[in-house]
Scaffold this motif. Structure first.
Motif, short mmCIF file in Angstrom:
data_model
loop_
_atom_site.label_atom_id
_atom_site.label_comp_id
_atom_site.label_asym_id
_atom_site.label_seq_id
_atom_site.Cartn_x
_atom_site.Cartn_y
_atom_site.Cartn_z
N UNK A 1 0.62 -1.37 -0.10
CA UNK A 1 -0.14 0.09 -0.01
C UNK A 1 0.84 1.61 0.12
N UNK A 2 1.54 1.39 1.42
CA UNK A 2 3.13 2.62 0.83
C UNK A 2 4.10 2.33 1.13
N UNK A 3 4.77 3.03 1.40
CA UNK A 3 6.05 3.32 1.92
C UNK A 3 6.59 4.01 2.65
N UNK A 4 7.81 3.40 3.45
CA UNK A 4 8.37 4.62 4.32
C UNK A 4 9.26 4.84 4.46
N UNK A 5 10.57 5.63 4.93
CA UNK A 5 11.44 5.45 4.95
C UNK A 5 11.71 6.26 6.63
N UNK A 6 12.65 5.14 7.90
CA UNK A 6 13.06 5.62 8.80
C UNK A 6 11.69 5.71 9.61
N UNK A 7 11.15 4.52 9.17
CA UNK A 7 9.68 4.97 10.01
C UNK A 7 9.07 4.65 11.15
N UNK A 8 8.51 5.64 12.16
CA UNK A 8 7.92 5.66 13.74
C UNK A 8 7.34 4.12 14.00
N UNK A 9 7.48 3.36 14.80
CA UNK A 9 6.98 1.76 15.19
C UNK A 9 5.66 2.97 16.12
N UNK A 10 4.93 2.54 16.04
CA UNK A 10 3.80 2.52 16.38
C UNK A 10 3.28 0.92 17.41
N UNK A 11 3.82 0.23 17.91
CA UNK A 11 2.91 -0.52 19.08
C UNK A 11 2.35 -1.42 18.86
N UNK A 12 1.77 -2.70 17.58
CA UNK A 12 0.33 -3.05 17.96
C UNK A 12 -0.38 -3.60 19.48
N UNK A 13 -1.48 -2.62 19.46
CA UNK A 13 -2.70 -3.29 21.03
C UNK A 13 -2.39 -5.28 21.37
N UNK A 14 -2.13 -5.64 20.25
CA UNK A 14 -1.48 -7.45 20.78
C UNK A 14 -0.39 -7.66 21.30
N UNK A 15 0.33 -7.12 20.74
CA UNK A 15 2.09 -6.77 21.58
C UNK A 15 2.05 -6.31 22.71
N UNK A 16 1.38 -4.78 22.46
CA UNK A 16 1.20 -4.56 24.55
C UNK A 16 0.36 -5.71 25.04
N UNK A 17 -0.12 -5.66 25.02
CA UNK A 17 -0.93 -7.24 26.34
C UNK A 17 0.18 -7.90 25.75
N UNK A 18 1.36 -8.51 25.08
CA UNK A 18 2.18 -9.98 25.51
C UNK A 18 3.50 -8.49 26.46
N UNK A 19 3.13 -7.72 26.01
CA UNK A 19 4.60 -7.27 27.16
C UNK A 19 4.68 -5.23 27.43
N UNK A 20 3.76 -4.98 27.83
CA UNK A 20 3.65 -4.13 28.91
C UNK A 20 4.38 -2.81 28.94
N UNK A 21 5.27 -3.11 29.19
CA UNK A 21 6.48 -2.73 28.64
C UNK A 21 6.48 -1.47 27.86
N UNK A 22 5.86 -1.43 26.37
CA UNK A 22 5.87 -1.35 25.80
C UNK A 22 4.79 -0.09 25.06
N UNK A 23 3.95 -0.29 26.25
CA UNK A 23 2.12 1.11 25.93
C UNK A 23 2.99 2.57 26.24
N UNK A 24 4.48 2.68 26.37
CA UNK A 24 4.88 4.28 25.84
C UNK A 24 5.28 4.28 24.25
N UNK A 25 5.03 3.67 23.74
CA UNK A 25 5.20 3.72 22.12
C UNK A 25 4.14 2.39 21.91
N UNK A 26 2.98 3.26 21.77
CA UNK A 26 1.24 2.57 21.49
C UNK A 26 1.32 4.25 20.66
N UNK A 27 0.45 3.45 19.66
CA UNK A 27 -0.45 4.65 18.79
C UNK A 27 -0.65 5.93 19.78
N UNK A 28 -1.50 5.94 20.81
CA UNK A 28 -2.01 6.91 21.02
C UNK A 28 -0.97 7.63 22.11
N UNK A 29 0.47 7.21 22.47
CA UNK A 29 1.81 7.61 22.75
C UNK A 29 2.34 8.59 21.52
N UNK A 30 1.99 7.71 20.65
CA UNK A 30 2.90 8.31 19.25
C UNK A 30 3.65 7.71 19.00
#
Length: 220
Positions: free
Chosen positions: A110-139
């Motif tokens: 669909x599209x490509x990005x150079x040096x993209x941001x990592x918006x951690x999916x909710x499913x990943x945060x459920x397994x690793x709550x320490x990644x909450x600070x990198x959620x979509x809501x947190x930028x």
């Protein structure tokens, strides 16, 4: 004389042969040198850390009838093929999704990005709550060397819907050929930059089903 003979070994043990040193690893192609013209440094691949089978190379396309630009991923072989013309393909080594996180099917680039941001999916945060600070809501996580997305990302959609799976950089050479991610296809930054340049917008991305058993746990 007899005493001297008694002290001598009649069949002396042969001297232990010295172990032959291991041959040096084959020199890596120059395109795996450090990349110095990017916003963030990309170090050279260390000699001996990358199986030559996983080096980027041009090969006969196992799917010679595929359209130019089609990307085909064989997870069991940990190889990604970019379909060229005249039955050829550029082949890259990749790291694939761990058991329980893999995805198969046909998607659209669909599209490509150079040096993209990592918006951690909710499913990943459920397994690793320490990644909450990198959620979509947190930028998300800002681009850079610590971002597991690496230098480039290709975003895969299915029927107009984001699959949340990506082809992206950030892979370490020792992880290539292994199942270590949460479904995404990880590449060396040198390789994903090359793929990014040649990728065709809207092309098919085909992820073949795995025919092997369970794989390793995801790194993230």
């Amino acid at each position: 004389m007899g005493l001297l003979a008694a002290c001598a070994s009649p069949n002396p043990e042969p001297e232990a042969s010295m172990a032959m040193p291991a041959p040096p690893p084959p020199p890596l192609p120059a395109f795996y040198d450090a990349v110095t013209d990017e916003p963030f440094p990309i170090p050279a691949i260390e000699p001996g850390t990358l199986d030559p089978r996983l080096w980027r190379q041009e090969v006969d396309n196992p799917w010679p009838n595929s359209s130019y630009g089609t990307i085909i991923i064989d997870p069991d072989a940990a190889l990604l093929y970019f379909s060229e013309k005249d039955g050829r393909a550029t082949r890259y080594g990749v790291a694939v999704g761990a058991d329980g996180f893999s995805w198969t099917g046909t998607a659209r680039l669909q599209f490509r990005r150079e040096w993209p941001r990592w918006n951690v999916p909710a499913e990943t945060i459920k397994r690793k709550p320490e990644l909450e600070r990198y959620s979509v809501a947190n930028g998300g996580m800002a681009p850079g060397p610590e971002n597991p997305m690496g230098s480039r990302a290709l975003y895969l959609f299915e029927n107009g819907v984001d699959t949340l799976y990506r082809i992206h950089g950030g892979a370490d050479a020792p992880h290539l050929g292994k199942a270590v991610s949460s479904g995404c296809i990880r590449m060396l930054d040198q390789d994903v930059i090359h793929l990014y340049k040649v990728a065709v917008h809207g092309c098919d991305v085909v992820v073949l089903p795995s025919l092997t058993g369970p794989k390793t746990n995801a790194l993230y």
